[in-house]
Write an enzyme that holds these catalytic residues in place. Structure first.
Site, PDB file in Angstrom:
ATOM      1  N   ARG A  26       1.777  54.450  49.023  1.00 52.31           N
ATOM      2  CA  ARG A  26       3.018  53.659  48.997  1.00 52.31           C
ATOM      3  C   ARG A  26       3.305  53.137  47.589  1.00 52.31           C
ATOM      4  O   ARG A  26       4.467  52.994  47.208  1.00 52.31           O
ATOM      5  CB  ARG A  26       2.921  52.493  49.969  1.00 52.31           C
ATOM      6  CG  ARG A  26       3.049  52.960  51.389  1.00 52.31           C
ATOM      7  CD  ARG A  26       3.041  51.808  52.359  1.00 52.31           C
ATOM      8  NE  ARG A  26       3.486  52.272  53.655  1.00 52.31           N
ATOM      9  CZ  ARG A  26       3.224  51.656  54.794  1.00 52.31           C
ATOM     10  NH1 ARG A  26       2.530  50.544  54.803  1.00 52.31           N
ATOM     11  NH2 ARG A  26       3.672  52.138  55.925  1.00 52.31           N
ATOM     12  N   LYS A  29       4.616  58.481  74.766  1.00 52.46           N
ATOM     13  CA  LYS A  29       5.362  57.864  75.872  1.00 52.46           C
ATOM     14  C   LYS A  29       6.842  58.186  75.816  1.00 52.46           C
ATOM     15  O   LYS A  29       7.466  58.037  74.773  1.00 52.46           O
ATOM     16  CB  LYS A  29       5.211  56.351  75.811  1.00 52.46           C
ATOM     17  CG  LYS A  29       3.814  55.860  76.098  1.00 52.46           C
ATOM     18  CD  LYS A  29       3.822  54.353  76.133  1.00 52.46           C
ATOM     19  CE  LYS A  29       2.455  53.800  76.469  1.00 52.46           C
ATOM     20  NZ  LYS A  29       2.445  52.346  76.298  1.00 52.46           N
ATOM     21  N   GLY A  60       4.903  58.052  62.603  1.00 50.60           N
ATOM     22  CA  GLY A  60       3.606  58.052  61.926  1.00 50.60           C
ATOM     23  C   GLY A  60       2.745  59.238  62.317  1.00 50.60           C
ATOM     24  O   GLY A  60       2.179  59.918  61.451  1.00 50.60           O
ATOM     25  N   GLY A  91       8.651  52.204  62.583  1.00 51.91           N
ATOM     26  CA  GLY A  91       9.674  51.533  63.396  1.00 51.91           C
ATOM     27  C   GLY A  91      11.074  51.697  62.820  1.00 51.91           C
ATOM     28  O   GLY A  91      12.037  51.923  63.555  1.00 51.91           O
TER      29      GLY A  91
END
Ligand code: ADP
Ligand code: MG
Length: 393
Positions: free
Chosen positions: A36, A197, A350, A373
């Site tokens: 990062r 999910k 991710g 997110g």
């Protein structure tokens, strides 16, 4: 959706407050993976080369609104200095006047990093006074922290009410790759959905099904979708308590023009282990007591054909338990076929990004999205506060 970037404004002689995403793993006072920090170098170098003084803001971990020495960003300032090849100042937690004086003293062409923004309880409350204080540390605000753009915090949103706000290069690339690709895709537009999910990704599926030409389902998600359609899935991972919700969603999704594609075959195993016995079975032949842990080879080669003619492919969620070698073949095969596609290829999420990298295909994709997110919310069609606050072109 087009937002102004650092290329669109004069930076010479400016005092820039740059929000970066330096939420890196810290262990025993040292930095783990610094990807990062490396990723931020082009934005930072560009601003410095224009002759600006840069105060960098970031959060790290979850210090819960008070100083926590083990979450200090001092090691980040040191690593940044090494990577940049020039000194980078560090401004500790302290009185506002001291921070203002230190920020005003940053020489043009140089940068300093302020201590972890989440040491201040006001940060996550998007407190107006703290946002105003942060705005006094410069005259121009640059947001490059895409991974935090779905949060309205002082350093990601609030400050932009007090200073002209533009995107850095990482933010610009994410907005283009996720936002604009979805709004104006090259067709055919193919979406590959996998992961754990369905219930996490209802808004995502519904939004993308409005725009895509084809949607391909794999991973445990496909198990739940097939179970909702009455398939016997053995001991596969299924969200048994969500089947009704899934049926209702799929009834809506089936009204759309998007073609829905399910796996034709699976790699099934008799236990959740890399040492399990394995069989490739047709999708409607998962034996009792066995579990579907990956999409099968027929499915991979069918999908590879679809990719060969695609204009745009977006992939979210791995197609099997890619963490275990015997069940990584589906995600590897899909990653390779995507990499070979002539279309625009975007990987978000991710685990999907990790799977693409594991397959050795990360470099060949048009874009790997860094925000977990934030990527999902942008693909869901939501407005992200850290993007909305930026000036329109
Ligand atoms: P992403 O991070 O890309 O959004 P998710 O977090 O939704 O993806 O899902 C990733 C997880 O899904 C992985 O840990 C993977 O092992 C699991 N998974 C994928 N397919 C299966 C399957 N068939 N059975 C059980 N777990 C699966
Ligand atoms: Mg995940």
């Amino acid at each position: 959706m087009a937002k102004k970037t650092i290329r669109d404004i004069p930076l010479q002689g400016k005092r820039v407050v740059l929000r970066s995403e330096f939420n890196v793993p810290i262990k025993d006072g040292g930095i783990g993976d610094d990807i990062r920090i490396r990723a931020e170098l082009p934005t930072l170098r560009y601003i410095l080369d224009q002759g600006a003084a840069v105060l960098i803001l970031t959060h790290l971990g979850r210090p819960k609104g008070k100083p926590a020495p083990e979450m200090s960003v001092k090691p980040v300032a040191d690593r940044l200095a090494t990577l940049l090849g020039q000194p980078v100042g560090f401004i500790p937690y302290g009185a506002e006047e001291d921070i203002q004086a230190a920020a005003a003293a940053i020489p043009f062409g140089q940068a300093a990093l302020l201590e972890n923004t989440r040491f201040w309880a006001e940060e996550e409350k998007n407190d107006g006074e703290f946002s105003r204080f942060l705005s006094t540390l410069g005259d121009t605000y640059v947001n490059d922290a895409f991974g935090a753009a779905h949060r309205a915090h002082c350093s990601t949103e609030g400050i932009g009410h007090f200073l002209p706000a533009v995107a850095g290069f990482l933010m610009e690339k994410e907005i283009a790759a996720l936002g604009e690709t979805v709004e104006r895709p090259q067709r055919p537009f193919v979406v590959v959905m996998g992961g754990a999910k369905v219930s996490d990704k209802i808004a995502l599926i519904e939004n993308l099904a409005d725009k895509a030409d084809e949607m391909l389902f794999g991973g445990a998600m496909a198990n739940t979708l097939l179970a909702a359609d009455g398939y016997a899935m053995g001991d596969s991972k299924i969200e048994t308590d969500k089947l009704e919700l899934v049926r209702e969603m799929m009834a809506r999704v089936r009204q759309k023009k998007c073609r829905l594609v399910y796996p034709k075959d699976f790699v099934a195993a008799d236990e959740f282990s890399p040492d399990a016995n394995i069989r490739v079975v047709a999708a409607d032949q998962v034996p009792a007591g066995w579990m579907a842990l990956d999409i099968g080879p027929v499915t991979v080669s069918d999908w590879a054909e679809i990719f060969a003619g695609a204009g745009t492919i977006i992939w979210n969620g791995p197609l099997g338990v890619y963490e275990m070698a015997p069940f990584a073949g589906g995600s590897n095969g899909v990653a390779r076929a995507m990499a070979a596609s002539p279309g625009i290829t975007v990987v978000g999420g991710g685990d999907a990004v990790a799977a693409a990298r594991q397959a050795g295909c990360g470099e060949q994709m048009s874009h790997l999205s860094t925000g977990g997110g934030a990527s999902l919310e942008l693909l869901e069609g939501k407005k992200l506060p850290g993007i909305e606050i930026l000036r329109d072109k």
